[in-house]
Design a protein around this motif. Structure first.
Motif, PDB file in Angstrom:
ATOM      1  N   ARG A 191       0.670  -1.405   0.115  1.00 54.13           N
ATOM      2  CA  ARG A 191      -0.229  -0.500  -0.330  1.00 54.13           C
ATOM      3  C   ARG A 191       0.942   1.342  -0.159  1.00 54.13           C
ATOM      4  O   ARG A 191       0.339   2.748  -1.171  1.00 54.13           O
ATOM      5  N   ALA A 192       2.078   0.805   0.771  1.00 52.29           N
ATOM      6  CA  ALA A 192       2.929   2.761   1.130  1.00 52.29           C
ATOM      7  C   ALA A 192       3.849   2.418  -0.622  1.00 52.29           C
ATOM      8  O   ALA A 192       3.871   3.576  -1.212  1.00 52.29           O
ATOM      9  N   LEU A 193       3.703   1.352  -0.770  1.00 55.56           N
ATOM     10  CA  LEU A 193       4.594   2.517  -2.667  1.00 55.56           C
ATOM     11  C   LEU A 193       3.146   2.381  -3.608  1.00 55.56           C
ATOM     12  O   LEU A 193       4.202   3.156  -4.070  1.00 55.56           O
ATOM     13  N   ARG A 194       1.859   1.864  -3.522  1.00 60.56           N
ATOM     14  CA  ARG A 194       1.229   2.266  -4.132  1.00 60.56           C
ATOM     15  C   ARG A 194       1.058   3.759  -4.106  1.00 60.56           C
ATOM     16  O   ARG A 194       1.059   4.722  -4.830  1.00 60.56           O
ATOM     17  N   GLU A 195       0.628   4.012  -3.082  1.00 63.54           N
ATOM     18  CA  GLU A 195       0.717   5.258  -2.517  1.00 63.54           C
ATOM     19  C   GLU A 195       1.315   6.071  -2.990  1.00 63.54           C
ATOM     20  O   GLU A 195       1.744   7.868  -2.404  1.00 63.54           O
ATOM     21  N   GLN A 196       2.668   6.023  -2.185  1.00 68.35           N
ATOM     22  CA  GLN A 196       3.383   6.984  -1.887  1.00 68.35           C
ATOM     23  C   GLN A 196       4.892   6.537  -2.793  1.00 68.35           C
ATOM     24  O   GLN A 196       5.356   7.937  -2.425  1.00 68.35           O
ATOM     25  N   VAL A 197       5.421   5.554  -2.853  1.00 71.76           N
ATOM     26  CA  VAL A 197       6.188   5.824  -3.744  1.00 71.76           C
ATOM     27  C   VAL A 197       6.332   5.660  -5.470  1.00 71.76           C
ATOM     28  O   VAL A 197       6.823   6.479  -5.634  1.00 71.76           O
ATOM     29  N   LEU A 198       4.862   5.048  -5.652  1.00 71.24           N
ATOM     30  CA  LEU A 198       4.793   4.823  -7.329  1.00 71.24           C
ATOM     31  C   LEU A 198       4.832   6.604  -8.170  1.00 71.24           C
ATOM     32  O   LEU A 198       4.758   6.769  -8.771  1.00 71.24           O
ATOM     33  N   PRO A 199       3.846   7.062  -7.374  1.00 68.51           N
ATOM     34  CA  PRO A 199       3.831   8.624  -7.152  1.00 68.51           C
ATOM     35  C   PRO A 199       4.977   9.233  -8.132  1.00 68.51           C
ATOM     36  O   PRO A 199       5.483  10.407  -9.066  1.00 68.51           O
ATOM     37  N   HIS A 200       5.751   9.025  -7.460  1.00 67.69           N
ATOM     38  CA  HIS A 200       7.175   9.007  -7.575  1.00 67.69           C
ATOM     39  C   HIS A 200       7.721   9.466  -9.123  1.00 67.69           C
ATOM     40  O   HIS A 200       8.567   9.488  -9.522  1.00 67.69           O
ATOM     41  N   GLU A 236      -1.108   0.290 -11.709  1.00 74.89           N
ATOM     42  CA  GLU A 236      -0.995   1.679 -11.312  1.00 74.89           C
ATOM     43  C   GLU A 236      -0.056   2.113 -12.916  1.00 74.89           C
ATOM     44  O   GLU A 236      -0.039   3.359 -13.098  1.00 74.89           O
ATOM     45  N   GLY A 237      -0.958   1.268 -14.160  1.00 69.85           N
ATOM     46  CA  GLY A 237      -0.760   1.809 -15.620  1.00 69.85           C
ATOM     47  C   GLY A 237       1.120   1.757 -15.525  1.00 69.85           C
ATOM     48  O   GLY A 237       1.148   2.364 -16.174  1.00 69.85           O
ATOM     49  N   LEU A 238       2.023   1.613 -14.935  1.00 72.96           N
ATOM     50  CA  LEU A 238       3.839   1.771 -14.792  1.00 72.96           C
ATOM     51  C   LEU A 238       3.865  -0.057 -15.311  1.00 72.96           C
ATOM     52  O   LEU A 238       5.724   0.345 -15.543  1.00 72.96           O
ATOM     53  N   PHE A 239       3.302  -0.865 -15.709  1.00 71.14           N
ATOM     54  CA  PHE A 239       3.561  -2.452 -15.882  1.00 71.14           C
ATOM     55  C   PHE A 239       4.540  -1.902 -16.639  1.00 71.14           C
ATOM     56  O   PHE A 239       5.359  -2.483 -17.599  1.00 71.14           O
ATOM     57  N   ASP A 240       4.163  -1.238 -18.745  1.00 70.73           N
ATOM     58  CA  ASP A 240       4.562  -1.441 -19.921  1.00 70.73           C
ATOM     59  C   ASP A 240       6.671  -0.328 -19.484  1.00 70.73           C
ATOM     60  O   ASP A 240       6.795  -0.901 -20.215  1.00 70.73           O
TER      61      ASP A 240
END
Lengths: 191, 274
Positions: free
Chosen positions: B85-94, B124-128
């Motif tokens: 959850r922390a990766l999703r909400e706080q790290v992935l935005p960066h 989160e749409g970052l896979f590709d």
């Protein structure tokens, strides 16, 4: 490391363990000279309240054990939920996420056996109330390494299976009522 | 003292494994490695660790079986949902601000964390735009990770964890059930490089934005942990992220000052500017 304490206490408890520890730990003086390591089986989602709960009741510092943390005297360390707690011979704590032993992680046996290696005859092992067999092999290892083996009197324990199994595995264990265990530990300190 | 004899045997056996097969467990945390070796000794019915050493030195087929004991790792998908959850909400935005990403799952074992990460990045749409590296020292574990097949009875826990991590889809979208097994969709490993890599003996191989290495370094002694964290430090891009296990800490590491605590309660660190 020469600064690491040369004696220690390990305690294992399961069903009824919170109450038993609430009777035992606050009875120890704030200047108790050795580290105390505890495995208490509790549901995973409740375990992180243990250290604050006991800290409020005890004269001693109480904390959850961290990996690679150097052991200090007079501190009570609880094994974190879902990890085994081990003591290294250099006096550091170690955690492991190896599979459960006897359905338990943390396992009392894992703690007791590693601490027996690290402290040998300097170790005091205590098995309290519980409804499974964890800790029996561990207490036997404590005794085999020359340490002191204590068992809460099963007849007065909240759950007698665990102290009974420990006594069976380790005939030499001293059986004491819960309220005498703190006095016994204080007595060892004066030796 | 039998206890000292056993310690000598452990040292010799680990040295033998290193010299004969270049698997280096010499600086693993001793208490755990001892437990695992004693388990292996009794599993293989050996009278002593010396006998086990003789067998593995002369019989290469023993090596993978012994490795199974020395590197055994049980994990779950989305283990510690709060971490994901922390990766999703706080790290992935960066991470979203980068045109391309490299993510390293160090010590991937049978792949549970890799598939968790791939699903998270897809949701989160970052896979590709991401290349994942999944590394381990155990070839059997790498093969299992590459296969992505887990017993169906583990799926309930995986699903529960995924939901708690803030999952935006259903885990069942990503696997098909087949004879008691869940077979994960091969598109999840389209951008994954599986590789044999040792944190003990190997070097930096790419520049990463995120490294996840959880419950691996707890098996290392402090010197070896320093080496691994140093390797992560060199491998991370500026402001890159490092996630470790929920009970691990960089606090006792030589490299502690090179990282800031980004999400302290989930043990996510960020590399400071050099």
């Amino acid at each position: 490391m020469s600064s690491a304490p040369d004696r220690a206490v390990v305690i294992g408890a399961s069903a009824g363990g919170v109450q038993a520890l609430l009777a035992l730990l606050p009875a120890l003086p704030a200047d108790f000279p050795w580290p105390i390591f505890i495995v208490l089986h509790v549901p995973a989602d409740r375990s992180n309240v243990l250290a604050p709960l006991f800290e409020a009741q005890c004269g001693l510092e109480v904390k959850e054990a961290e990996d690679k943390e150097p052991v200090r005297s007079g501190v009570v360390y609880f094994a974190p939920s879902d990890y085994h707690l081990l003591v290294e011979e250099n006096g550091d704590l170690a955690l492991s996420s190896d599979e459960a032993i006897n359905y338990s992680r943390p396992s009392i046996d894992v703690l007791f056996e590693s601490a027996a290696d690290a402290y040998g005859e300097g170790l005091i092992g205590v098995i309290l109330t519980g409804a499974n067999n964890d800790g029996a092999a561990g207490l036997k290892a404590v005794h085999a390494a020359g340490g002191v083996a204590l068992v809460q009197d099963p007849t007065a324990a909240y759950a007698r299976t665990m102290p009974q199994a420990a006594r069976q595995a380790c005939n030499a264990a001293l059986v004491l009522p819960l309220e005498r265990i703190a006095d016994y530990l204080k007595g060892l300190e004066r030796e | 003292m039998p206890h000292q004899t056993e310690d000598i045997e452990i040292g010799l056996l680990l040295e033998a494994l290193y010299q004969r097969y270049h698997y280096d467990f010499r600086h693993y945390a001793r208490a755990s490695i001892k437990r695992r070796l004693l388990q292996a000794r009794s599993h293989f019915n050996m009278p002593s660790l010396t006998a086990l050493q003789e067998r593995v030195l002369h019989d290469p087929e023993m090596l993978p079986r012994l490795l199974g004991f020395l590197t055994v790792q049980v994990s779950e998908m989305f283990r510690d949902p709060g971490y994901f959850r922390a990766l999703r909400e706080q790290v992935l935005p960066h991470l979203r601000t980068y045109p391309s990403l490299k993510v390293w799952i160090a010590g991937c074992s049978a792949g549970e964390e890799l598939y968790s990460m791939a699903i998270l990045f897809r949701e989160e749409g970052l896979f590709d735009r991401t290349l994942f590296y999944a590394t381990d020292i155990n070839p059997d574990a790498l093969r299992a990770a590459e296969a992505g097949i887990y017993p169906l009875d583990r799926i309930r826990k995986f699903t529960e964890n995924h939901q708690k991590s803030g999952g935006r889809s259903s885990l069942s979208d990503y696997y098909t059930a087949d004879y008691g097994r869940a077979v994960f969709d091969k598109s999840l490993r389209a951008n994954v490089v599986f590789s044999d890599h040792s944190l003990v003996t190997d070097a930096v191989f790419a520049e990463m934005q995120l490294i996840s290495c959880r419950n691996v370094m707890i098996y290392f002694d402090r010197g070896l942990q320093d080496r691994a964290v140093g390797l992560f430090r060199e491998s991370l891009a500026r402001h890159g992220f490092l996630g470790v296990g929920s009970k691990e800490s960089l606090r006792f590491s030589r490299h502690a000052a090179a990282f800031s605590e980004f999400v302290p309660e989930e043990k996510i660190y960020r590399k400071r500017e050099a």
